[in-house]
Motif scaffolding. Structure first.
Motif, PDB file in Angstrom:
ATOM      1  N   GLN A 466       0.828  -1.187   0.000  1.00  0.00           N
ATOM      2  CA  GLN A 466       0.000   0.000   0.000  1.00  0.00           C
ATOM      3  C   GLN A 466       0.878   1.258   0.000  1.00  0.00           C
ATOM      4  O   GLN A 466       1.962   1.280   0.568  1.00  0.00           O
ATOM      5  CB  GLN A 466      -0.908   0.006   1.228  1.00  0.00           C
ATOM      6  CG  GLN A 466      -1.858  -1.193   1.285  1.00  0.00           C
ATOM      7  CD  GLN A 466      -2.807  -1.097   2.451  1.00  0.00           C
ATOM      8  OE1 GLN A 466      -3.421  -0.051   2.676  1.00  0.00           O
ATOM      9  NE2 GLN A 466      -2.955  -2.201   3.188  1.00  0.00           N
ATOM     10  N   GLY A 467       0.355   2.317  -0.614  1.00  0.00           N
ATOM     11  CA  GLY A 467       1.113   3.551  -0.722  1.00  0.00           C
ATOM     12  C   GLY A 467       1.447   4.170   0.622  1.00  0.00           C
ATOM     13  O   GLY A 467       2.468   4.838   0.778  1.00  0.00           O
ATOM     14  N   ARG A 468       0.599   3.962   1.623  1.00  0.00           N
ATOM     15  CA  ARG A 468       0.852   4.566   2.931  1.00  0.00           C
ATOM     16  C   ARG A 468       2.030   3.917   3.652  1.00  0.00           C
ATOM     17  O   ARG A 468       2.476   4.428   4.689  1.00  0.00           O
ATOM     18  CB  ARG A 468      -0.391   4.448   3.804  1.00  0.00           C
ATOM     19  CG  ARG A 468      -0.796   3.015   4.110  1.00  0.00           C
ATOM     20  CD  ARG A 468      -2.120   2.981   4.896  1.00  0.00           C
ATOM     21  NE  ARG A 468      -2.569   1.623   5.145  1.00  0.00           N
ATOM     22  CZ  ARG A 468      -2.193   0.889   6.187  1.00  0.00           C
ATOM     23  NH1 ARG A 468      -1.344   1.391   7.044  1.00  0.00           N
ATOM     24  NH2 ARG A 468      -2.662  -0.336   6.354  1.00  0.00           N
ATOM     25  N   ASP A 469       2.520   2.798   3.135  1.00  0.00           N
ATOM     26  CA  ASP A 469       3.639   2.105   3.765  1.00  0.00           C
ATOM     27  C   ASP A 469       4.968   2.386   3.082  1.00  0.00           C
ATOM     28  O   ASP A 469       6.006   1.939   3.553  1.00  0.00           O
ATOM     29  CB  ASP A 469       3.384   0.590   3.751  1.00  0.00           C
ATOM     30  CG  ASP A 469       2.086   0.228   4.451  1.00  0.00           C
ATOM     31  OD1 ASP A 469       1.739   0.934   5.425  1.00  0.00           O
ATOM     32  OD2 ASP A 469       1.428  -0.742   4.025  1.00  0.00           O
ATOM     33  N   TYR A 471       6.485   5.844   0.924  1.00  0.00           N
ATOM     34  CA  TYR A 471       6.121   7.120   0.319  1.00  0.00           C
ATOM     35  C   TYR A 471       7.235   8.142   0.509  1.00  0.00           C
ATOM     36  O   TYR A 471       8.133   7.979   1.347  1.00  0.00           O
ATOM     37  CB  TYR A 471       4.813   7.639   0.921  1.00  0.00           C
ATOM     38  CG  TYR A 471       4.834   7.787   2.436  1.00  0.00           C
ATOM     39  CD1 TYR A 471       5.208   8.999   3.031  1.00  0.00           C
ATOM     40  CD2 TYR A 471       4.485   6.715   3.262  1.00  0.00           C
ATOM     41  CE1 TYR A 471       5.224   9.144   4.401  1.00  0.00           C
ATOM     42  CE2 TYR A 471       4.504   6.854   4.641  1.00  0.00           C
ATOM     43  CZ  TYR A 471       4.868   8.069   5.216  1.00  0.00           C
ATOM     44  OH  TYR A 471       4.902   8.211   6.572  1.00  0.00           O
ATOM     45  N   GLU A 473       8.471  11.846   1.603  1.00  0.00           N
ATOM     46  CA  GLU A 473       8.113  12.878   2.565  1.00  0.00           C
ATOM     47  C   GLU A 473       9.208  13.949   2.541  1.00  0.00           C
ATOM     48  O   GLU A 473      10.238  13.818   3.202  1.00  0.00           O
ATOM     49  CB  GLU A 473       7.958  12.291   3.963  1.00  0.00           C
ATOM     50  CG  GLU A 473       7.427  13.296   4.984  1.00  0.00           C
ATOM     51  CD  GLU A 473       7.179  12.634   6.334  1.00  0.00           C
ATOM     52  OE1 GLU A 473       6.003  12.356   6.651  1.00  0.00           O
ATOM     53  OE2 GLU A 473       8.170  12.363   7.049  1.00  0.00           O
ATOM     54  N   ARG A 480       7.137   2.105   6.261  1.00  0.00           N
ATOM     55  CA  ARG A 480       6.470   1.638   7.481  1.00  0.00           C
ATOM     56  C   ARG A 480       6.428   0.113   7.460  1.00  0.00           C
ATOM     57  O   ARG A 480       5.971  -0.499   6.481  1.00  0.00           O
ATOM     58  CB  ARG A 480       5.049   2.187   7.559  1.00  0.00           C
ATOM     59  CG  ARG A 480       4.295   1.666   8.780  1.00  0.00           C
ATOM     60  CD  ARG A 480       2.838   2.033   8.756  1.00  0.00           C
ATOM     61  NE  ARG A 480       2.119   1.379   9.847  1.00  0.00           N
ATOM     62  CZ  ARG A 480       0.817   1.430  10.032  1.00  0.00           C
ATOM     63  NH1 ARG A 480       0.068   2.105   9.174  1.00  0.00           N
ATOM     64  NH2 ARG A 480       0.248   0.818  11.052  1.00  0.00           N
ATOM     65  N   ARG A 490      -4.417  -2.114  14.099  1.00  0.00           N
ATOM     66  CA  ARG A 490      -3.502  -1.056  13.702  1.00  0.00           C
ATOM     67  C   ARG A 490      -2.282  -1.575  12.943  1.00  0.00           C
ATOM     68  O   ARG A 490      -1.436  -0.806  12.527  1.00  0.00           O
ATOM     69  CB  ARG A 490      -3.025  -0.295  14.946  1.00  0.00           C
ATOM     70  CG  ARG A 490      -4.143   0.352  15.743  1.00  0.00           C
ATOM     71  CD  ARG A 490      -4.665   1.575  15.061  1.00  0.00           C
ATOM     72  NE  ARG A 490      -5.680   2.260  15.874  1.00  0.00           N
ATOM     73  CZ  ARG A 490      -6.265   3.382  15.524  1.00  0.00           C
ATOM     74  NH1 ARG A 490      -5.970   3.945  14.374  1.00  0.00           N
ATOM     75  NH2 ARG A 490      -7.169   3.950  16.312  1.00  0.00           N
ATOM     76  N   LYS A 529       9.056   2.719  11.844  1.00  0.00           N
ATOM     77  CA  LYS A 529       9.309   3.182  10.480  1.00  0.00           C
ATOM     78  C   LYS A 529      10.809   3.307  10.246  1.00  0.00           C
ATOM     79  O   LYS A 529      11.582   3.534  11.175  1.00  0.00           O
ATOM     80  CB  LYS A 529       8.649   4.552  10.254  1.00  0.00           C
ATOM     81  CG  LYS A 529       7.140   4.566  10.400  1.00  0.00           C
ATOM     82  CD  LYS A 529       6.603   5.992  10.227  1.00  0.00           C
ATOM     83  CE  LYS A 529       5.096   6.041  10.387  1.00  0.00           C
ATOM     84  NZ  LYS A 529       4.566   7.418  10.285  1.00  0.00           N
TER      85      LYS A 529
END
Length: 566
Positions: A466-469, A471, A473, A480, A490, A529
């Motif tokens: 998934q992109g949220r893991d 990316y 910044e 992550r 979670r 992370k």
């Protein structure tokens, strides 16, 4: 007392990021701030010269400093006079020689304007103007002088104009100039001068330049004086023989044949008296005699080393006897027989610590012990929480220890079965990651040790996740970690019972030991992370994600003992 920052680096063509030194220099650290860069894979860099370019991010200016090199260590000082505000500074290390050059290292740190220096902030900021000569500025003195010349009437500078009043004070009018009839002209004076010069020549006078210089014997006199003052110890005159000869002459009878004949002296005197007075003085014989004296060997200063040579000979002939009593030395064989271990052997000895209870003494192997209350502890299988009624101060030994919770202490709630707290316990758990590898958490009482060793992350798994893991910044890339076996909604990495008391960061290193970023541990949801510094997501390769390690990680926890494992 110096504020020196020492850091290790490797000269390699691998893609590098910006190493965050995690330090701050203050503007009042004058002549005390500096860096030492150790190039680990080099031994001698003496053929290079070093320089560091410092880039002030907010001030948008640069400053270059030259460094010194000792072996494989580059030393550079940092001028804190350039600190005009609180900001981040980038550093670039360069090495140059006659044949090649290297762009070897990039790093960053922070600078802070000290409270005591805030009054001169503007003065410091002017140092960050790149081309100050191009600014159209004037000094206060120049401005004051210019304003004094301005006149209210028209704003025109009349200081260089001549007024009638000033002219009358200095100059005469035509009517005031007297008659010049009868005055000699310039040509008259020139003709008269020529006549005087011609008359002087006819009288036989010589020009000043034609008169020969008088003989100057000051240099020769000085040399003679030095020779006269010199003490010649080896040539001390012994006139005993001459005295004997003089006495013999004095005792000789005086006859006509021995009368003194001064005719030769008189002749020489007559020649001198008849010599023309203009004869040039010839001092060559005297110069020859002086040169002979100056070149004469001074035998009394010849060094005689016969005594020293004899002492050296005696030392050389002396028997080479040992000066150290070696009878008290301990050999390796003797140390081995006494069961001593080497430093390397000691470093790898990691005994498994265990708890033991002897009467009222609870001990941990290789560590401390504690005296338990005299009353016999309660015992049972499993946790006493919610099961065993007791009063504060009572203790409980868990004979099951399936979760490492060996010894409990009743902390509160008298006469109830709640309020129990683990006093001694030990438990570890491995969390496997969806991107490959694992992270181990080990809790000892109320401290947790985390091990991240030789971690290899699958780039393919990151791109397919998934992109949220995974990316971008800012200038950094964030990864992550997700567990393969999810134990809460979670998708936490840190299980309950192992979580820290707050968020914290620890360095992350590549397999070569270079800093590549930070591991971030978050308390609230047990998230871990990896933050890769100064890199674009599209630039990451599989090779960069191999063999990642962390430093030693130990943190306190205030969480209750875990009731289950993932």
């Amino acid at each position: 007392m110096k504020k020196l920052v020492r850091t290790n680096l490797t000269n390699t063509p691998s893609r590098r990021g910006t190493k965050d030194l995690n330090i701050q220099f203050y503007s009042h650290d004058k002549n005390n701030a500096g860096f030492e860069f150790v190039v680990k894979n080099e031994t001698d860099l003496s053929q290079y010269t070093a320089k560091v370019l410092f880039k002030f991010r907010d001030s948008n200016s640069t400053w270059q400093a030259n460094g010194t090199i000792e072996g494989n260590v580059v030393k550079v000082s940092f001028n804190t006079d350039l600190i005009a505000r609180c900001e981040e500074v980038l550093g670039f290390l360069f090495l140059d020689s006659d044949s090649d050059s290297l762009d070897i290292f990039k790093f960053k740190f922070n600078v802070v304007l000290s409270e005591i220096d805030k009054g001169e902030a503007e003065k410091r900021r002017i140092k960050h103007v790149e081309n100050i000569e191009s600014l159209d500025v004037v000094t206060r003195a120049e401005l004051k002088d210019y304003l004094a010349k301005l006149q209210i009437s028209g704003g025109v500078d009349l200081s260089n104009y001549l007024t009638i009043t000033e002219a009358e004070k200095i100059y005469a009018t035509k009517n005031e100039i007297p008659s010049i009839n009868g005055f000699a002209t310039t040509s008259d004076i020139t003709e008269a001068k020529k006549s005087v010069i011609e008359e002087i020549k006819n009288l036989g006078y010589a020009k000043t330049t034609e008169v020969p210089a008088a003989y100057n014997d000051s240099a020769l006199s000085e040399r003679v004086s030095d020779l006269e003052k010199k003490v010649d110890k080896d040539t001390v005159y012994d006139d005993s023989d001459l005295k004997n000869r003089v006495k013999a002459l004095e005792d000789r009878p005086t006859t006509a044949s021995t009368s003194y004949d001064d005719s030769e002296v008189k002749k020489r005197l007559t020649d001198l008296e008849g010599r023309p007075t203009g004869t040039t003085y010839n001092d060559k014989p005297l110069r020859d005699r002086v040169s002979a004296l100056e070149n004469k060997q001074d035998n009394d200063t010849v060094y005689d080393d016969s005594e020293l040579a004899g002492r050296v000979t005696n030392l050389e002939n002396r028997n080479n006897q040992p000066t150290v009593d070696s009878t008290k030395f301990v050999t390796n064989k003797a140390l081995t027989a006494m069961n001593f271990v080497s430093k390397d052997e000691l470093n790898i000895l990691k005994p498994n610590q265990t708890l033991s209870l002897n009467n009222n003494t609870l001990s941990i192997s290789g560590g401390n012990n504690v005296e338990l209350p005299t009353s016999k502890p309660l015992t049972g299988s499993g946790t006493p929480e919610g099961k065993v009624i007791a009063n504060p101060g009572d203790t409980y030994v868990n004979s099951n220890v399936s979760l490492g919770d060996y010894y409990y202490y009743k902390e509160r709630n008298p006469g109830k079965n709640t309020g129990w707290k683990v006093l001694y316990g030990s438990m570890g758990v491995n969390i496997n990651l969806t991107t490959g590898g694992r992270i181990r958490f080990a809790r000892e009482n109320y401290f947790v040790n985390v091990s991240i060793t030789d971690l290899t992350i699958s780039l393919e798994a990151l791109n397919s996740g998934q992109g949220r893991d995974f990316y971008q910044e800012g200038e950094n890339v964030v990864i992550r970690f997700i567990p393969t076996k999810k134990f809460d909604a979670r998708e936490s990495i840190i299980p309950q019972g192992f979580r820290p008391s707050g968020n914290f960061l620890v360095p992350a290193y590549s397999k070569s030991g270079d800093s590549i970023g930070l591991f971030k541990f978050e308390q609230t949801y047990g998230i871990v992370k990896l933050i890769l510094n100064d890199i674009n997501k599209d630039s990451i390769t599989s090779e960069m994600l191999k063999g990642i390690n962390s430093g030693l990680i130990v943190y306190p926890t205030q969480e209750a003992w875990m009731t289950k494992l993932p």
